[in-house]
Design an enzyme around this catalytic site. Structure first.
Site, PDB file in Angstrom:
ATOM      1  N   PRO A  54     -63.853  18.314 -66.413  1.00 50.54           N
ATOM      2  CA  PRO A  54     -63.873  19.047 -67.813  1.00 50.54           C
ATOM      3  C   PRO A  54     -63.377  18.449 -69.019  1.00 50.54           C
ATOM      4  O   PRO A  54     -62.641  20.082 -68.663  1.00 50.54           O
ATOM      5  CB  PRO A  54     -64.525  19.974 -66.701  1.00 50.54           C
ATOM      6  CG  PRO A  54     -63.619  20.036 -65.574  1.00 50.54           C
ATOM      7  CD  PRO A  54     -63.841  18.958 -65.233  1.00 50.54           C
ATOM      8  N   CYS A  55     -63.266  17.560 -69.408  1.00 51.80           N
ATOM      9  CA  CYS A  55     -61.946  18.087 -70.716  1.00 51.80           C
ATOM     10  C   CYS A  55     -62.363  18.795 -71.316  1.00 51.80           C
ATOM     11  O   CYS A  55     -61.227  19.565 -71.948  1.00 51.80           O
ATOM     12  CB  CYS A  55     -61.980  16.626 -70.966  1.00 51.80           C
ATOM     13  SG  CYS A  55     -63.438  15.848 -71.878  1.00 51.80           S
TER      14      CYS A  55
END
Length: 188
Positions: A145-146
């Site tokens: 989950p950047c």
DNA sequence: CGGACAGTCCACG
DNA sequence: CGTGGACTGTCCG
């Protein structure tokens, strides 16, 4: 070892960027592309192979559909991390492991938490900047989950220019971290 | 309080 | 190898 070949699946998505390209191997998902039609090495690249395993295609598409609909908080898909190595991978794995749905972390804090940098204490900004580079090169966006990595004074950036930032906003709105806006066409 | 700036990390060409 | 970037804390005006 020479890695198993990547096979591509096109997954419909409500993101402002359109459908996703998802690259899978026998180990799991190895790559996600926001622009599968033009992404070098993506499903449209010469020599790229499509995944014809209907069962696998349905499983992957189903997980994403549920996530995008707000009905699922974890994609729960096995990951093939081979496209990231060294400190890059260490930081991505730290992010994957420690930042859950609906929460965020700053670039600097992630740098510190990962333990991948020696000089964090002396120059936190530099390590944070390095983390930015690593997020930009994340082969597994959404799954790793950047979009949950934000700047200390704002949203930070995202790949793909202006549209990319829209994608980041969309995902953070889906997860409840940002309030819905007028152009929001997601659930809720 | 807003803008410029230095710092010297990593990915990619 | 050189270059530039999804940053940040500090220092000016």
């Amino acid at each position: 070892m020479t890695g198993a070949p990547i096979e591509w699946i096109t997954v419909p998505s409500p993101l402002p960027s359109g459908p996703l390209g998802v690259g899978v191997t026998g180990l799991g998902v190895a790559a996600v592309s926001f622009s599968p039609d033009v992404d070098p090495g993506g499903p449209a690249a010469p020599g790229a192979v499509r995944c014809t395993d209907r069962r696998r295609v349905a499983a992957v598409a189903g997980r994403f559909e549920e996530y995008f609909a707000g009905a699922r908080r974890e994609l729960d898909l096995p990951l093939d991390w081979r496209l990231a190595t060294g400190p890059h991978r260490l930081v991505l794995e730290t992010l994957y492991r420690t930042v859950p749905y609906g929460e965020t972390v700053t670039y600097g804090r992630l740098a510190q938490r990962s333990g991948a940098f020696d000089q964090v204490a002396q120059s936190p900004g530099l390590a944070a900047r390095a983390v930015g580079s690593m997020m930009a090169a994340n082969p597994l966006p959404v799954l790793v989950p950047c979009h949950r990595v934000v700047a200390s004074d704002g949203l930070g950036g995202f790949g793909g220019g202006r549209i990319g930032l829209d994608v980041k906003r969309w995902l953070l709105t889906l997860e409840g971290w940002l309030a819905p806006t007028l152009d929001w066409d997601g659930p809720g």
